[in-house]
Design a protein around this motif. Structure first.
Motif, PDB file in Angstrom:
ATOM      1  N   THR A 139       0.828  -1.199   0.000  1.00 24.18           N
ATOM      2  CA  THR A 139       0.000   0.000   0.000  1.00 24.18           C
ATOM      3  C   THR A 139       0.866   1.254   0.000  1.00 24.18           C
ATOM      4  O   THR A 139       0.613   2.199  -0.748  1.00 24.18           O
ATOM      5  N   LEU A 140       1.910   1.254   0.818  1.00 24.43           N
ATOM      6  CA  LEU A 140       2.821   2.399   0.845  1.00 24.43           C
ATOM      7  C   LEU A 140       3.559   2.539  -0.482  1.00 24.43           C
ATOM      8  O   LEU A 140       3.735   3.654  -0.994  1.00 24.43           O
ATOM      9  N   GLY A 163       1.199   3.879  -3.080  1.00 24.63           N
ATOM     10  CA  GLY A 163       0.932   5.281  -2.754  1.00 24.63           C
ATOM     11  C   GLY A 163       2.049   6.203  -3.204  1.00 24.63           C
ATOM     12  O   GLY A 163       1.791   7.277  -3.759  1.00 24.63           O
ATOM     13  N   CYS A 164       3.301   5.803  -3.006  1.00 22.62           N
ATOM     14  CA  CYS A 164       4.440   6.612  -3.460  1.00 22.62           C
ATOM     15  C   CYS A 164       4.438   6.764  -4.980  1.00 22.62           C
ATOM     16  O   CYS A 164       4.676   7.859  -5.501  1.00 22.62           O
ATOM     17  N   VAL A 165       4.194   5.695  -5.694  1.00 26.98           N
ATOM     18  CA  VAL A 165       4.176   5.758  -7.159  1.00 26.98           C
ATOM     19  C   VAL A 165       3.017   6.641  -7.640  1.00 26.98           C
ATOM     20  O   VAL A 165       3.174   7.426  -8.582  1.00 26.98           O
ATOM     21  N   LEU A 166       1.864   6.545  -7.000  1.00 27.38           N
ATOM     22  CA  LEU A 166       0.725   7.373  -7.396  1.00 27.38           C
ATOM     23  C   LEU A 166       0.978   8.851  -7.127  1.00 27.38           C
ATOM     24  O   LEU A 166       0.584   9.713  -7.925  1.00 27.38           O
ATOM     25  N   ILE A 167       1.632   9.178  -6.027  1.00 32.62           N
ATOM     26  CA  ILE A 167       1.943  10.578  -5.730  1.00 32.62           C
ATOM     27  C   ILE A 167       2.952  11.118  -6.745  1.00 32.62           C
ATOM     28  O   ILE A 167       2.822  12.246  -7.225  1.00 32.62           O
ATOM     29  N   ALA A 168       3.962  10.306  -7.094  1.00 35.69           N
ATOM     30  CA  ALA A 168       4.924  10.730  -8.126  1.00 35.69           C
ATOM     31  C   ALA A 168       4.204  10.951  -9.457  1.00 35.69           C
ATOM     32  O   ALA A 168       4.488  11.928 -10.161  1.00 35.69           O
ATOM     33  N   SER A 169       3.280  10.079  -9.797  1.00 38.68           N
ATOM     34  CA  SER A 169       2.520  10.227 -11.039  1.00 38.68           C
ATOM     35  C   SER A 169       1.684  11.498 -11.013  1.00 38.68           C
ATOM     36  O   SER A 169       1.587  12.212 -12.025  1.00 38.68           O
ATOM     37  N   LEU A 209      -6.751  10.989  -5.212  1.00 37.84           N
ATOM     38  CA  LEU A 209      -7.992  10.342  -4.792  1.00 37.84           C
ATOM     39  C   LEU A 209      -7.838   8.820  -4.731  1.00 37.84           C
ATOM     40  O   LEU A 209      -8.343   8.173  -3.809  1.00 37.84           O
ATOM     41  N   ILE A 210      -7.125   8.254  -5.700  1.00 32.28           N
ATOM     42  CA  ILE A 210      -6.871   6.807  -5.675  1.00 32.28           C
ATOM     43  C   ILE A 210      -6.036   6.445  -4.452  1.00 32.28           C
ATOM     44  O   ILE A 210      -6.306   5.454  -3.772  1.00 32.28           O
ATOM     45  N   THR A 211      -5.010   7.255  -4.157  1.00 32.68           N
ATOM     46  CA  THR A 211      -4.162   7.013  -2.985  1.00 32.68           C
ATOM     47  C   THR A 211      -4.976   7.091  -1.703  1.00 32.68           C
ATOM     48  O   THR A 211      -4.841   6.234  -0.818  1.00 32.68           O
ATOM     49  N   LEU A 212      -5.808   8.097  -1.582  1.00 38.62           N
ATOM     50  CA  LEU A 212      -6.657   8.236  -0.397  1.00 38.62           C
ATOM     51  C   LEU A 212      -7.583   7.031  -0.250  1.00 38.62           C
ATOM     52  O   LEU A 212      -7.710   6.459   0.843  1.00 38.62           O
ATOM     53  N   PHE A 213      -8.210   6.622  -1.343  1.00 38.88           N
ATOM     54  CA  PHE A 213      -9.091   5.449  -1.309  1.00 38.88           C
ATOM     55  C   PHE A 213      -8.323   4.198  -0.898  1.00 38.88           C
ATOM     56  O   PHE A 213      -8.790   3.402  -0.091  1.00 38.88           O
ATOM     57  N   LEU A 214      -7.130   4.029  -1.433  1.00 36.40           N
ATOM     58  CA  LEU A 214      -6.302   2.869  -1.106  1.00 36.40           C
ATOM     59  C   LEU A 214      -5.909   2.866   0.366  1.00 36.40           C
ATOM     60  O   LEU A 214      -5.990   1.830   1.040  1.00 36.40           O
TER      61      LEU A 214
END
Length: 115
Positions: free
Chosen positions: A50-51, A54-60, A77-82
Motif C-alpha cells: 500500500t505504501l 501510494g508513493c508511485v501514485l503521488i509521483a505520477s 484520490l486513488i491514494t486516499l481510497f487505497l
C-alpha cells in the motif's frame, strides 16, 4: 515549463518516490509469497505494498500536474481510497479467518488476583 526542463530537485524527488514505491511494493509482494501463515501474509499487501503504490501514485500525480499545467487529483484520490480501504479490508479478512479457525485466536487473559 516543459517536462524536459524539470529542475534537478524535482527530478530527484520523482525518482526517489518511484524507487521507494517500487522497493516497498517488492517487499510487500515478497512477504505475501514467503511468509508462513495467513496472518503474517496479510501484512505484505496491506502495509508495504500500500505504501509502495501510494508513493508511485503521488509521483505520477506530480508528474502529470506539471506536464498538463493543472492539478491532477485523480492519483491523490486513488491514494486516499487505497489508504482508507486497505486497513479495513485487512481487518475484515482477519475477523473472518478468526471466525473460521478458532485455534488462531489468542488465549483469553487471566484475571487479576486469582479471579
Amino acid at each position: 515549463m516543459s517536462l524536459q526542463d524539470l529542475p534537478l530537485w524535482l527530478d530527484l524527488l520523482l525518482t526517489a518516490l518511484v524507487v521507494i514505491g517500487a522497493f516497498f511494493a517488492l517487499v510487500g509482494s515478497w512477504g505475501l509469497a514467503k511468509l508462513s501463515d495467513f496472518y503474517k501474509r496479510l501484512h505484505g499487501p496491506t502495509k508495504a505494498t500500500t505504501l509502495g503504490v501510494g508513493c508511485v501514485l503521488i509521483a505520477s500525480s506530480i508528474w502529470f500536474s506539471i506536464g498538463q499545467k493543472t492539478v491532477s487529483v485523480h492519483e491523490f484520490l486513488i491514494t486516499l481510497f487505497l489508504f482508507l480501504t486497505a486497513p479495513v479490508s485487512a481487518h475484515l479478512l482477519i475477523k473472518a479467518a478468526m471466525n473460521l479457525d478458532r485455534s488462531g485466536r489468542p488465549a483469553p487473559p487471566k484475571g487479576r488476583g486469582g479471579r
